[in-house]
Scaffold this motif. Structure first.
Motif, PDB file in Angstrom:
ATOM      1  N   VAL A 287     -84.713  77.605 -19.561  1.00  0.00           N
ATOM      2  CA  VAL A 287     -85.009  76.423 -20.370  1.00  0.00           C
ATOM      3  C   VAL A 287     -83.784  76.006 -21.173  1.00  0.00           C
ATOM      4  CG1 VAL A 287     -85.854  77.523 -22.519  1.00  0.00           C
ATOM      5  CG2 VAL A 287     -86.864  75.368 -21.729  1.00  0.00           C
ATOM      6  N   GLY A 288     -82.906  76.975 -21.487  1.00  0.00           N
ATOM      7  CA  GLY A 288     -81.684  76.649 -22.205  1.00  0.00           C
ATOM      8  C   GLY A 288     -80.705  75.833 -21.389  1.00  0.00           C
ATOM      9  N   ARG A 289     -80.923  75.755 -20.064  1.00  0.00           N
ATOM     10  CA  ARG A 289     -80.030  74.980 -19.200  1.00  0.00           C
ATOM     11  C   ARG A 289     -80.523  73.550 -18.977  1.00  0.00           C
ATOM     12  NH1 ARG A 289     -78.299  76.794 -13.828  1.00  0.00           N
ATOM     13  NH2 ARG A 289     -76.552  75.438 -14.392  1.00  0.00           N
ATOM     14  N   ILE A 290     -81.731  73.243 -19.426  1.00  0.00           N
ATOM     15  CA  ILE A 290     -82.236  71.877 -19.257  1.00  0.00           C
ATOM     16  C   ILE A 290     -81.391  70.941 -20.113  1.00  0.00           C
ATOM     17  CG2 ILE A 290     -84.203  70.341 -19.571  1.00  0.00           C
ATOM     18  CD1 ILE A 290     -86.021  72.760 -19.173  1.00  0.00           C
ATOM     19  N   PRO A 291     -80.862  69.857 -19.533  1.00  0.00           N
ATOM     20  CA  PRO A 291     -80.012  68.952 -20.305  1.00  0.00           C
ATOM     21  C   PRO A 291     -80.716  68.430 -21.545  1.00  0.00           C
ATOM     22  CG  PRO A 291     -79.866  68.439 -17.973  1.00  0.00           C
ATOM     23  CD  PRO A 291     -80.979  69.440 -18.128  1.00  0.00           C
ATOM     24  N   GLY A 292     -79.930  68.221 -22.587  1.00  0.00           N
ATOM     25  CA  GLY A 292     -80.477  67.731 -23.840  1.00  0.00           C
ATOM     26  C   GLY A 292     -80.557  66.220 -23.883  1.00  0.00           C
ATOM     27  N   LYS A 293     -80.608  65.706 -25.090  1.00  0.00           N
ATOM     28  CA  LYS A 293     -80.739  64.262 -25.288  1.00  0.00           C
ATOM     29  C   LYS A 293     -79.617  63.501 -24.590  1.00  0.00           C
ATOM     30  CE  LYS A 293     -81.346  60.981 -29.105  1.00  0.00           C
ATOM     31  NZ  LYS A 293     -81.295  60.816 -30.568  1.00  0.00           N
TER      32      LYS A 293
END
Length: 371
Positions: A287-293
């Motif tokens: 989940v830490g690899r999911i792109p942010g805003k």
């Protein structure tokens, strides 16, 4: 209000007036582009027309400059080929969520016309379907995958890329198989997982369902999707989806083995807590690899949790007062408890603004929930 300038020249014919087709029609019509609507169901086409997505095709015989096939993937290639034959001057794209199967059939049968075909897929949607769920802003800020074929003309690729930009999407170029492998992991696997989890609720007791919290709602939200459409999507991308599910099954088997060991030998037995901790830790890493805003790198935010009365205008008032405090809301989650007259608004903000925002909201009479 002036309309935004667009590069897409009409008429644009939209074939298939479900969620994607009708949303595209709304976005283009709002920008002043002439949109022709076509659907195998006259009622569906009429509904899209009535919500403002365009006009019914065939009224004046004007030849389209661009055709967008927005039908399910199992009939997308057939419709692309029909549109290439019917409109020899038009660029044709499809927005099906699988690309290799469609591209293979079109390239095998289109002959020289294949130069006018470019596959594409907007990574946008919702669990509701049909024109009634359409939204002109559905594509804003979302990736739109452009999948040129080996013989696609550069001007055809440019026309589809311009279409994506004109409706607010961010074009991304991928090969057909590269696209299908990617969406199997980030779109199709989550759909199957959500549906499998939600299916366990069919025989749940009312007492158990009464305890449901936001975690269950988050995991199962997309389980409300259209079964017929998703069956066509999944079989159309069968190989990559099966590969992703096999990997998930292996991880699930490891977790089940650890739990069964704990049930048989006790919770402190060797080989119980370690495998389960690794499952959760691997999820943390993923989940830490999911792109942010805005698609950038993930960024850590502070969360400010506020109790919001379930009354008209209260959420809007909260947003307004956060703005008056000079704080930008980077993300938002809403949590509701069944039968309760309040909900929780979890505001993600920059860490430096969190303490100031909590103090300001408290001063204005909001109940801020300590983290």
């Amino acid at each position: 209000m002036s309309r935004p300038a667009v590069a897409t020249a009409g008429p644009v014919r939209v074939v298939g007036t479900g969620l994607l087709g009708a949303s595209l029609g709304l976005a283009l019509s709002g920008a002043g582009v002439d949109v022709q609507l076509e659907d195998i169901s006259p009622t569906a086409a009429a509904l899209a027309r009535d919500i403002g997505a365009g006009r019914l095709a065939g009224a004046d015989g004007a030849a389209p400059a661009l055709v967008v096939v927005a039908t399910p993937p199992d009939i997308a290639a057939e419709n692309v080929l029909a549109q290439l034959r019917a409109h020899p001057g038009a660029v044709v794209t499809d927005v099906a969520s699988v690309k290799a199967l469609v591209a293979e059939e079109v390239e095998a049968r289109a002959g020289a016309d294949v130069a006018r075909y470019v596959g594409s897929h907007p990574m946008a949607g919702r669990e509701r379907s049909g024109a009634a769920a359409a939204d002109a802003d559905l594509f804003v800020g979302r990736p739109w995958v452009i999948v040129p074929g080996r013989r696609s003309a550069p001007e055809a690729v440019l026309a589809v890329r311009s279409l994506a930009v004109d409706v607010g999407a961010a074009p991304v170029t991928l090969g057909a198989q590269e696209h299908d492998d990617a969406v199997a992991l980030v779109s199709h696997l989550p759909q199957v997982a959500a549906s499998l989890v939600a299916a366990r609720l069919r025989e749940a007791s009312e007492a158990a369902l009464g305890l449901a919290g936001q975690g269950l709602r988050d995991v199962t939200r997309i389980a409300a999707s259209d079964p017929q459409l998703w069956a066509a999507i999944l079989v159309g991308n069968a190989g990559p989806v099966a590969k992703a599910l096999r990997a998930l099954r292996a991880d699930l088997d490891a977790a089940v083995e650890a739990l069964e060991r704990a049930a048989a030998r006790g919770p402190l037995a060797e080989g119980t807590t370690g495998p389960l901790a690794r499952v959760v830790a691997a999820g943390n890493a993923g989940v830490g690899r999911i792109p942010g805003k805005h698609g950038g790198a993930p960024r850590r935010y502070a969360e400010v949790t506020v109790l919001v009365p379930d009354e008209p205008g209260e959420l809007g008032r909260l947003f307004g007062e956060v703005g008056e405090a000079g704080v930008n809301i980077e993300d938002l989650k809403l949590e509701h408890s069944a039968g309760q007259p309040v909900g929780l608004a979890i505001l993600s903000v920059l860490p430096a603004a969190a303490t100031r925002l909590e103090a300001e909201l408290d001063r204005r009479g909001w109940r801020v929930v300590a983290g």
